[in-house]
Design an enzyme around this catalytic site. Structure first.
Site, PDB file in Angstrom:
ATOM      1  N   TYR A  33      80.862   4.308  43.162  1.00  0.00           N
ATOM      2  CA  TYR A  33      79.649   4.822  43.866  1.00  0.00           C
ATOM      3  C   TYR A  33      79.479   6.157  43.199  1.00  0.00           C
ATOM      4  O   TYR A  33      78.348   6.253  42.662  1.00  0.00           O
ATOM      5  CB  TYR A  33      79.644   4.952  45.258  1.00  0.00           C
ATOM      6  CG  TYR A  33      78.540   5.514  45.866  1.00  0.00           C
ATOM      7  CD1 TYR A  33      77.342   4.674  46.209  1.00  0.00           C
ATOM      8  CD2 TYR A  33      78.598   6.904  46.585  1.00  0.00           C
ATOM      9  CE1 TYR A  33      76.258   5.296  46.738  1.00  0.00           C
ATOM     10  CE2 TYR A  33      77.526   7.442  46.993  1.00  0.00           C
ATOM     11  CZ  TYR A  33      76.426   6.661  47.272  1.00  0.00           C
ATOM     12  OH  TYR A  33      75.034   7.179  47.781  1.00  0.00           O
ATOM     13  N   SER A  93      72.983  11.563  45.149  1.00  0.00           N
ATOM     14  CA  SER A  93      74.045  11.853  46.462  1.00  0.00           C
ATOM     15  C   SER A  93      74.660  12.961  45.947  1.00  0.00           C
ATOM     16  O   SER A  93      74.860  13.555  44.824  1.00  0.00           O
ATOM     17  CB  SER A  93      74.726  10.670  46.412  1.00  0.00           C
ATOM     18  OG  SER A  93      75.642  11.173  47.514  1.00  0.00           O
TER      19      SER A  93
HETATM   20  N1  LIG Z   1      73.516   7.261  54.025  1.00  0.00           N
HETATM   21  C1  LIG Z   1      74.172   8.339  53.106  1.00  0.00           C
HETATM   22  O1  LIG Z   1      75.225   8.943  53.776  1.00  0.00           O
HETATM   23  C2  LIG Z   1      73.595   8.584  51.737  1.00  0.00           C
HETATM   24  C3  LIG Z   1      73.799   9.916  51.162  1.00  0.00           C
HETATM   25  C4  LIG Z   1      73.319  10.061  49.910  1.00  0.00           C
HETATM   26  C5  LIG Z   1      72.816   9.195  49.396  1.00  0.00           C
HETATM   27  N2  LIG Z   1      72.342   7.980  49.741  1.00  0.00           N
HETATM   28  C6  LIG Z   1      71.485   7.208  49.019  1.00  0.00           C
HETATM   29  O2  LIG Z   1      70.289   6.777  49.769  1.00  0.00           O
HETATM   30  C7  LIG Z   1      69.868   5.403  49.341  1.00  0.00           C
HETATM   31  C8  LIG Z   1      69.442   4.673  50.362  1.00  0.00           C
HETATM   32  O3  LIG Z   1      70.516   4.200  50.977  1.00  0.00           O
HETATM   33  P1  LIG Z   1      70.587   4.100  52.457  1.00  0.00           P
HETATM   34  O4  LIG Z   1      71.675   5.361  52.736  1.00  0.00           O
HETATM   35  O5  LIG Z   1      69.316   4.273  53.272  1.00  0.00           O
HETATM   36  O6  LIG Z   1      71.500   2.922  52.873  1.00  0.00           O
HETATM   37  P2  LIG Z   1      71.006   1.360  53.333  1.00  0.00           P
HETATM   38  O7  LIG Z   1      70.415   1.247  54.740  1.00  0.00           O
HETATM   39  O8  LIG Z   1      72.118   0.536  53.145  1.00  0.00           O
HETATM   40  O9  LIG Z   1      69.699   1.188  52.485  1.00  0.00           O
HETATM   41  C9  LIG Z   1      69.947   0.546  51.257  1.00  0.00           C
HETATM   42  C10 LIG Z   1      68.749  -0.140  50.524  1.00  0.00           C
HETATM   43  O10 LIG Z   1      68.791  -0.658  49.162  1.00  0.00           O
HETATM   44  C11 LIG Z   1      68.597  -1.910  49.039  1.00  0.00           C
HETATM   45  N3  LIG Z   1      69.445  -2.483  48.032  1.00  0.00           N
HETATM   46  C12 LIG Z   1      70.650  -2.726  48.290  1.00  0.00           C
HETATM   47  N4  LIG Z   1      71.048  -3.613  47.259  1.00  0.00           N
HETATM   48  C13 LIG Z   1      69.745  -4.049  46.389  1.00  0.00           C
HETATM   49  C14 LIG Z   1      69.478  -4.601  45.303  1.00  0.00           C
HETATM   50  N5  LIG Z   1      70.577  -5.477  44.827  1.00  0.00           N
HETATM   51  N6  LIG Z   1      68.389  -5.046  45.029  1.00  0.00           N
HETATM   52  C15 LIG Z   1      67.107  -4.356  45.717  1.00  0.00           C
HETATM   53  N7  LIG Z   1      67.559  -3.370  46.779  1.00  0.00           N
HETATM   54  C16 LIG Z   1      68.689  -3.354  47.030  1.00  0.00           C
HETATM   55  C17 LIG Z   1      68.721  -2.460  50.462  1.00  0.00           C
HETATM   56  O11 LIG Z   1      67.817  -3.379  50.563  1.00  0.00           O
HETATM   57  P3  LIG Z   1      68.135  -5.112  50.873  1.00  0.00           P
HETATM   58  O12 LIG Z   1      69.439  -5.266  51.241  1.00  0.00           O
HETATM   59  O13 LIG Z   1      67.157  -5.687  51.544  1.00  0.00           O
HETATM   60  O14 LIG Z   1      68.123  -5.466  48.966  1.00  0.00           O
HETATM   61  C18 LIG Z   1      68.320  -1.014  51.147  1.00  0.00           C
HETATM   62  O15 LIG Z   1      66.797  -1.269  51.548  1.00  0.00           O
HETATM   63  C19 LIG Z   1      70.888   5.143  48.199  1.00  0.00           C
HETATM   64  O16 LIG Z   1      70.844   5.242  47.053  1.00  0.00           O
HETATM   65  C20 LIG Z   1      72.105   5.738  48.666  1.00  0.00           C
HETATM   66  O17 LIG Z   1      73.467   5.978  47.697  1.00  0.00           O
HETATM   67  C21 LIG Z   1      72.753   7.753  51.139  1.00  0.00           C
END
Ligand SMILES: NC(=O)c1ccc[n+]([C@@H]2O[C@H](COP(=O)([O-])OP(=O)(O)OC[C@H]3O[C@@H](n4cnc5c(N)ncnc54)[C@H](OP(=O)(O)O)[C@@H]3O)[C@@H](O)[C@H]2O)c1
Ligand SMILES: *[C@@H]1O[C@H](CO)[C@@H](O)[C@H](O)[C@H]1NC(C)=O
Ligand SMILES: *[C@@H]1O[C@H](CO)[C@@H](O)[C@H](O)[C@H]1NC(C)=O
Length: 314
Positions: free
Chosen positions: A199, A186
Site C-alpha cells: 500500500y 495518503s
Molecule cells: N480510509 C483511510 O483511512 C484512508 C486514508 C488515506 C487514504 N485513503 C484512500 O482513500 C481512497 C478511498 O478509500 P476508502 O477509505 O473510501 O475505502 P473503501 O471504503 O474501501 O473504498 C474503496 C473504493 O475503491 C473501490 N475499488 C477497490 N478496488 C477497485 C477496483 N479494482 N476497481 C475499481 N474500484 C475499486 C471500491 O469499490 P468496489 O469495491 O465497488 O470496486 C470502493 O469504492 C483510497 O485510495 C484509499 O487509499 C483512505
C-alpha cells in the site's frame, strides 16, 4: 495616578494596534470568502469522474461535487452500490440544478479496458473537467509473508489503474486547454509503515507520478492535486488484502476513529476550487512523522522498528 495613566496609554496603544491588525485580517477573510464562492460557482455543470465512488471517501466526494452543481460520473466495480449512491444523491439534494449522476461500473485492475470506459463516458457527457483517482485497496501483512500476486494486485489498482485512467482522460483535457486531475494518496504516501509495504509503495508511487505530471501539463492549463489524508472512517481496513490475498475483514481502531469521509471530501472540494497542488489532511502525530522522516530519519526508523515489533506480538 501616574501608573493608572500609563496603564491607560498602553491599553490604548494595544487597542489601536490590534485594530490595525484586525481590520486587514477581516478584509482578507471577506475577500477570500468571496473568491471561494466565485470559485465554487465555477464548478457548476463541470463533469467530475470519481473512482471508488461506491463507498467511503469516493461516495462522500460524489455528494460534495454533486451538491456544488457538478455532473458526477460514479465508477467502481459494484454496480449495485453505485446505483445506491446515485439514488442517495438524487434524494439527498433534490434542489441541485444539475444533470443527474451517471454510473459507469469498471475494474481499475482491468487496465486495457479503461480507455474504452473513458470513450463511453465522453460520448455521453462530451467532456471530463475533473478526474478524481480515489479508488484503492490497502494491505495487511509482512513483506516476507505477502504473496507477490498481492503486491501486484495492490499496485495495479492503486497505481497503474490511476495512471492508465489519467492517460486516457488527458488528451481531451489537453485539447481543450483545461482540466483537473486529483490523486487520492495518503499519509502513507509520504511516510511508510510496517506491514503495509504494498500500500505504502503504491501511494508513494502516485506522489512521484503526480509531481512529474503536474510539471508536464501545466502549460496546457491542466491542474494536478495530490491529497494525503490521515485515517478516514471507511471500509478501507475491512477491504484491505492480507498476505494471502483474502480480505482483512476487520475495522481497525485507527480507521474507526479517523476523520469522517464528509469532512475529507469538503477539504478536497476546497483544494480543487483553489487549485492547490497538494494537501495533507491529518492530526499532529502524522505531521511529526513526516517531519522526522525528512529531517531526522534515524529517529523515524527506530520508531518504526518499535511499531513493527509491537505488531509482531499481536
Ligand atoms: N480510509 C483511510 O483511512 C484512508 C486514508 C488515506 C487514504 N485513503 C484512500 O482513500 C481512497 C478511498 O478509500 P476508502 O477509505 O473510501 O475505502 P473503501 O471504503 O474501501 O473504498 C474503496 C473504493 O475503491 C473501490 N475499488 C477497490 N478496488 C477497485 C477496483 N479494482 N476497481 C475499481 N474500484 C475499486 C471500491 O469499490 P468496489 O469495491 O465497488 O470496486 C470502493 O469504492 C483510497 O485510495 C484509499 O487509499 C483512505
Ligand atoms: C473546456 O474548458 C472550459 C473551461 O475553460 C470548460 O468549461 C468546458 O467544459 C471544457 N469543454 C470541453 C469540451 O472539455
Ligand atoms: C484554464 O482552465 C480554467 C478552468 O479549469 C478556465 O477557467 C480558464 O479560462 C483556462 N485558462 C486558459 C488560459 O485557457
Amino acid at each position: 495616578m501616574l501608573d493608572a495613566k500609563k496603564l491607560y496609554q498602553s491599553l490604548n496603544l494595544i487597542g489601536s494596534l490590534s485594530l490595525a491588525l484586525t481590520i486587514p485580517w477581516i478584509v482578507f477573510k471577506v475577500c477570500r470568502a468571496i473568491c471561494l464562492k466565485r470559485n465554487y460557482n465555477a464548478l457548476l455543470t463541470k463533469v467530475v469522474v470519481i473512482t471508488g465512488a461506491s463507498s467511503g471517501l469516493g461516495e462522500a466526494l460524489a455528494h460534495e461535487f454533486y451538491k456544488q452543481g457538478c455532473q458526477v460520473v460514479l465508477c467502481a466495480r459494484r454496480r449495485q452500490e453505485l446505483e445506491r449512491v446515485r439514488s442517495d444523491l438524487l434524494q439527498t439534494h433534490p434542489t441541485v440544478p444539475t444533470l443527474p449522476p451517471i454510473i459507469n461500473p469498471l475494474d481499475l485492475s482491468d487496465i486495457n479496458a479503461l480507455p474504452g470506459h473513458v470513450e463511453k463516458i465522453l460520448s455521453i457527457t462530451g467532456k471530463i473537467d475533473i478526474l478524481i483517482n480515489n479508488g484503492g485497496v490497502s494491505h495487511r501483512g509482512t513483506v516476507v509473508s505477502t504473496q507477490p500476486d498481492v503486491d501486484i494486485k495492490i499496485m495495479l489498482v492503486n497505481y497503474f489503474g490511476a495512471v492508465a485512467l489519467t492517460k486516457a482522460v488527458l488528451p481531451s483535457m489537453i485539447k481543450n486547454k483545461s482540466g483537473h486531475v486529483v490523486f487520492v494518496s495518503s499519509i502513507q504516501g509520504l511516510v511508510a509503515l510496517p506491514e503495509r509495504s504494498a500500500y505504502c509503495a503504491s501511494k508513494h508511487a502516485l506522489q512521484a507520478f503526480s509531481d512529474s505530471l503536474r510539471a508536464e501539463v501545466a502549460s496546457y492549463n491542466v491542474s494536478v492535486t495530490v491529497v494525503s489524508p490521515g485515517y478516514v472512517k471507511t471500509e478501507l481496513s475491512i477491504n484491505a488484502l492480507t498476505s494471502s490475498g483474502s480480505p482483512h475483514g476487520k475495522m481497525d481502531a485507527n480507521t474507526e476513529s479517523g476523520y469522517l469521509p464528509e469532512y475529507v471530501a469538503t477539504e478536497i472540494g476546497r483544494a480543487v476550487v483553489q487549485k492547490k497542488k497538494e494537501i495533507v489532511i491529518c492530526t499532529l502525530l502524522p505531521k511529526i512523522a513526516i517531519f522526522l522522516r525528512k529531517y531526522l530519519p534515524s529517529v523515524y526508523f527506530s520508531v518504526m522498528v518499535k511499531r513493527a515489533k509491537k505488531a509482531q506480538l499481536h
